[in-house]
Design a protein around this motif. Structure first.
Motif, mmCIF file in Angstrom:
data_model
loop_
_atom_site.group_PDB
_atom_site.id
_atom_site.type_symbol
_atom_site.label_atom_id
_atom_site.label_comp_id
_atom_site.label_asym_id
_atom_site.label_seq_id
_atom_site.Cartn_x
_atom_site.Cartn_y
_atom_site.Cartn_z
ATOM 1 N N GLU A 1 1.683 6.261 -7.141
ATOM 2 C CA GLU A 1 0.613 7.167 -7.569
ATOM 3 C C GLU A 1 1.084 8.615 -7.527
ATOM 4 N N LEU A 2 1.874 8.962 -6.511
ATOM 5 C CA LEU A 2 2.422 10.319 -6.441
ATOM 6 C C LEU A 2 3.384 10.575 -7.597
ATOM 7 N N THR B 1 0.832 -1.198 0.000
ATOM 8 C CA THR B 1 0.000 0.000 0.000
ATOM 9 C C THR B 1 0.867 1.248 0.000
ATOM 10 N N THR B 2 1.924 1.245 0.791
ATOM 11 C CA THR B 2 2.849 2.378 0.832
ATOM 12 C C THR B 2 3.519 2.573 -0.525
ATOM 13 N N LYS B 3 3.980 1.479 -1.117
ATOM 14 C CA LYS B 3 4.614 1.566 -2.434
ATOM 15 C C LYS B 3 3.633 2.064 -3.489
ATOM 16 N N CYS B 4 2.400 1.598 -3.407
ATOM 17 C CA CYS B 4 1.375 2.005 -4.368
ATOM 18 C C CYS B 4 1.106 3.507 -4.257
ATOM 19 N N LYS B 5 1.027 4.012 -3.048
ATOM 20 C CA LYS B 5 0.813 5.447 -2.857
ATOM 21 C C LYS B 5 1.986 6.245 -3.416
ATOM 22 N N ALA B 6 3.210 5.748 -3.193
ATOM 23 C CA ALA B 6 4.396 6.436 -3.724
ATOM 24 C C ALA B 6 4.368 6.441 -5.245
#
Length: 95
Positions: free
Chosen positions: A47-48, A40-45
């Motif tokens: 997406e940014l 989830t953290t990697k996915c958010k990064a």
């Protein structure tokens, strides 16, 4: 109390299997939960980063549009300068 001891002694293998299975399931659950949080953290990064890349693409498109408009104005100015030169040459020839 003795019935409990008898139950444990008679079913020790089954109890060990059940306890081992339960512990294994719990450990897998904890590991999967940690892995999901990491993803989830990697996915958010990501997406940014994607949003940043879209912003850069929009800026490039804007720069391209400004460049094209500037080039159009230069062509217009160049045409006007040529006409003015021609007019000046004709005026100088008349004198």
């Amino acid at each position: 109390m003795t019935s409990f001891k008898d139950f444990v002694s008679n079913n020790i293998r089954s109890l060990i299997v059940v306890i081992s299975f339960t512990v294994t399931m719990y450990v897998q659950h904890v590991n999967n939960t940690a892995h999901i949080q990491e993803l989830t953290t990697k996915c958010k990064a990501l997406e940014l980063k994607i949003a940043d890349q879209y912003d850069r693409i929009d800026a490039i498109k804007l720069d391209k549009a400004v460049f094209e408009a500037t080039m159009t104005q230069f062509v217009s100015i160049q045409t006007d300068l040529r006409e003015m030169r021609a007019d000046i040459k004709e005026l100088l020839k008349q004198r």
